[in-house]
Scaffold this motif. Structure first.
Motif, PDB file in Angstrom:
ATOM      1  N   GLN A 127      30.543 -48.864 -22.223  1.00 48.03           N
ATOM      2  CA  GLN A 127      31.927 -48.614 -21.840  1.00 48.03           C
ATOM      3  C   GLN A 127      32.335 -49.399 -20.603  1.00 48.03           C
ATOM      4  O   GLN A 127      31.495 -49.742 -19.767  1.00 48.03           O
ATOM      5  CB  GLN A 127      32.132 -47.119 -21.516  1.00 48.03           C
ATOM      6  N   VAL A 128      33.635 -49.653 -20.526  1.00 53.37           N
ATOM      7  CA  VAL A 128      34.275 -50.115 -19.289  1.00 53.37           C
ATOM      8  C   VAL A 128      35.202 -48.995 -18.856  1.00 53.37           C
ATOM      9  O   VAL A 128      35.948 -48.447 -19.678  1.00 53.37           O
ATOM     10  CB  VAL A 128      35.077 -51.413 -19.531  1.00 53.37           C
ATOM     11  N   GLY A 129      35.152 -48.632 -17.572  1.00 50.34           N
ATOM     12  CA  GLY A 129      35.988 -47.537 -17.102  1.00 50.34           C
ATOM     13  C   GLY A 129      36.694 -47.871 -15.803  1.00 50.34           C
ATOM     14  O   GLY A 129      36.259 -48.740 -15.047  1.00 50.34           O
ATOM     15  N   VAL A 130      37.811 -47.194 -15.565  1.00 49.26           N
ATOM     16  CA  VAL A 130      38.472 -47.253 -14.254  1.00 49.26           C
ATOM     17  C   VAL A 130      38.820 -45.833 -13.833  1.00 49.26           C
ATOM     18  O   VAL A 130      39.021 -44.946 -14.679  1.00 49.26           O
ATOM     19  CB  VAL A 130      39.767 -48.109 -14.243  1.00 49.26           C
ATOM     20  N   GLU A 131      38.878 -45.621 -12.519  1.00 54.09           N
ATOM     21  CA  GLU A 131      39.340 -44.355 -11.957  1.00 54.09           C
ATOM     22  C   GLU A 131      40.246 -44.684 -10.775  1.00 54.09           C
ATOM     23  O   GLU A 131      39.918 -45.555  -9.954  1.00 54.09           O
ATOM     24  CB  GLU A 131      38.167 -43.490 -11.460  1.00 54.09           C
ATOM     25  N   ALA A 132      41.400 -44.001 -10.705  1.00 57.82           N
ATOM     26  CA  ALA A 132      42.317 -44.116  -9.562  1.00 57.82           C
ATOM     27  C   ALA A 132      42.481 -42.715  -8.994  1.00 57.82           C
ATOM     28  O   ALA A 132      43.068 -41.843  -9.649  1.00 57.82           O
ATOM     29  CB  ALA A 132      43.657 -44.690 -10.011  1.00 57.82           C
TER      30      ALA A 132
END
Length: 419
Positions: A127-132
């Motif tokens: 997976q590729v993930g982002v969190e803001a």
């Protein structure tokens, strides 16, 4: 036949196809980096309690799918099944939430779930993930969704759609939960589904079994019971997506497989993948940081499946990435030629050119076959005649044309040809 094979449900990615894997992973990450997301490298395993508390006891991930074991100190640890809980733990532990907000982080790598392996559903999934984290702003929700959308489009993917809904906030969710439970408890549910309805009734709406879907067809949906604040938030997210030109479909029955989602919730779906149609998704998770022992800060993120995206590209008949291993292949005919080309290869690599060479003293035919298989555009050939003349034969592997170039000028000649 080897004595060993990869564990069931764990794919190998090998050249030349692995170049596509890298292109998908890096293409999705690149869009996040353009939006100011910094890289975070997470542990492969964490304290089991982090996922039990952070992902949710009622989820299939926690109740059935985690790889959990006792380490040598008899501590219960779990291979990470998803990324958000680990990111939140790191943000709290290292005090990133005490700096400028939002904290914007991206990551990529393997995650582990003990599932029944099938096409696009692996026990080691990439997976590729982002969190803001730290700001509850509908414009940020729209940015996160737009980053994912741009990632897929940058790879040439077209046949996907974005489904979106709101799962409400702390003011409207409890009332809706009671309403949904009242509806579900009147149904003839099996014991396990009834237990799920008690723990997290939303999970029942996510049940893929046809008879359950039929029974819950008239179930109340969260979108009809949003608080004024949650409705305004959702409307603002949609308005931002409209302004950004990101197409979407509202799906009132959309439920993600993790318990921590609130408000904006979304999934990217590709119909070319059959039953496992999701290629990525995410949402907002107000309350998760507090649940894990940190401040009461909001957050939003996504996880995009690299494996699933590869399958989606294949379904569309598309390839990405450069499957050629090298640009230049050196063919030495003799020891003296090899000593010379080893140096040439090193200098070209230092100039940013991908170079391989024929090792093991193979004959000219075998070496040229290896040059063709490497995907190189140019072969550099040196034998006794070239050594005597102080030249290198430069062969265009596409056209077969070859010219002699002075050995001292070889780097300039190669760089010019490669453009």
């Amino acid at each position: 036949m080897t004595d060993f094979q990869a564990p069931k449900g764990v794919p190998d990615y090998l050249p030349p196809d692995s170049a596509q894997f890298v292109a998908v992973r890096d293409g999705l990450l690149e869009q996040a980096r353009r939006a100011g997301y910094g890289h975070i490298e997470l542990p492969i395993f964490e304290d089991t309690g982090l996922f039990a508390r952070g992902v949710g006891e009622s989820t299939d991930v926690v109740s059935k799918e985690m790889y959990t074991f006792a380490d040598r100190g008899n501590r219960s640890v779990t291979l990470r099944p998803e990324g958000t809980a680990g990111v939140m733990r790191a943000v709290i532990e290292h005090g990133l939430d005490r700096g400028p907000l939002p904290v914007k982080l991206c990551y990529a790598g393997p995650f582990f779930r003990y599932e029944r392996p099938q096409a696009g559903r692996y026990r080691q999934l990439q997976q590729v993930g982002v969190e803001a984290i730290g700001v509850d702003d509908p414009a940020l929700d729209a940015e996160v969704i737009a980053v994912a959308d741009a990632g897929f489009r940058s790879l040439g993917l077209e046949g996907f759609r974005l489904e979106i809904t709101s799962l409400g906030d702390e003011t409207c969710r409890p009332l809706y939960r009671e309403l949904l439970q009242d509806f579900l408890f009147k149904l003839d549910l099996d014991e396990e589904t009834r237990r799920r309805a008690e723990l997290n009734p939303l999970r029942v709406l996510d049940d893929k079994r046809p008879h359950i879907r039929e029974m819950t067809a008239d179930a109340p949906v969260m979108l009809d019971h949003l608080s004024d604040v949650a409705k305004q938030h959702f409307d603002a997210v949609l308005a931002h997506l409209d302004a950004l030109g990101v197409p979407y479909e509202i799906n009132p029955r959309l439920v993600r497989g993790l318990d921590y989602y609130t408000k904006t919730t979304f999934e990217f779906v590709h119909d070319g993948l059959g039953a496992q149609s999701g290629i990525g998704g995410g949402g907002r998770y107000d309350g998760l940081m507090r649940q894990l022992g940190g401040k009461d800060l909001s957050g939003i993120g996504f996880g995009l499946g690299v494996d699933r995206t590869l399958l989606a590209l294949k379904a569309e008949g598309k390839t990405v990435g450069d499957t050629r291993r090298v640009d230049v292949f050196c063919v030495p005919l003799g020891e003296q030629a090899k000593a010379q080309l080893v140096v040439v290869a090193a200098r070209l690599r230092a100039a940013g050119v991908r170079v391989d060479m024929a090792y093991g003293d193979r004959g000219v035919k075998g070496a040229m076959r290896a040059a063709d298989r490497s995907g190189a555009a140019i072969a550099l050939v040196v034998g006794d005649g070239e050594i005597e003349a102080g030249t290198v034969k430069v062969k265009d592997l596409a056209t077969g044309e070859q010219v002699d170039v002075a050995a001292d000028d070889i780097q300039t000649a190669v760089l010019t040809r490669l453009g």
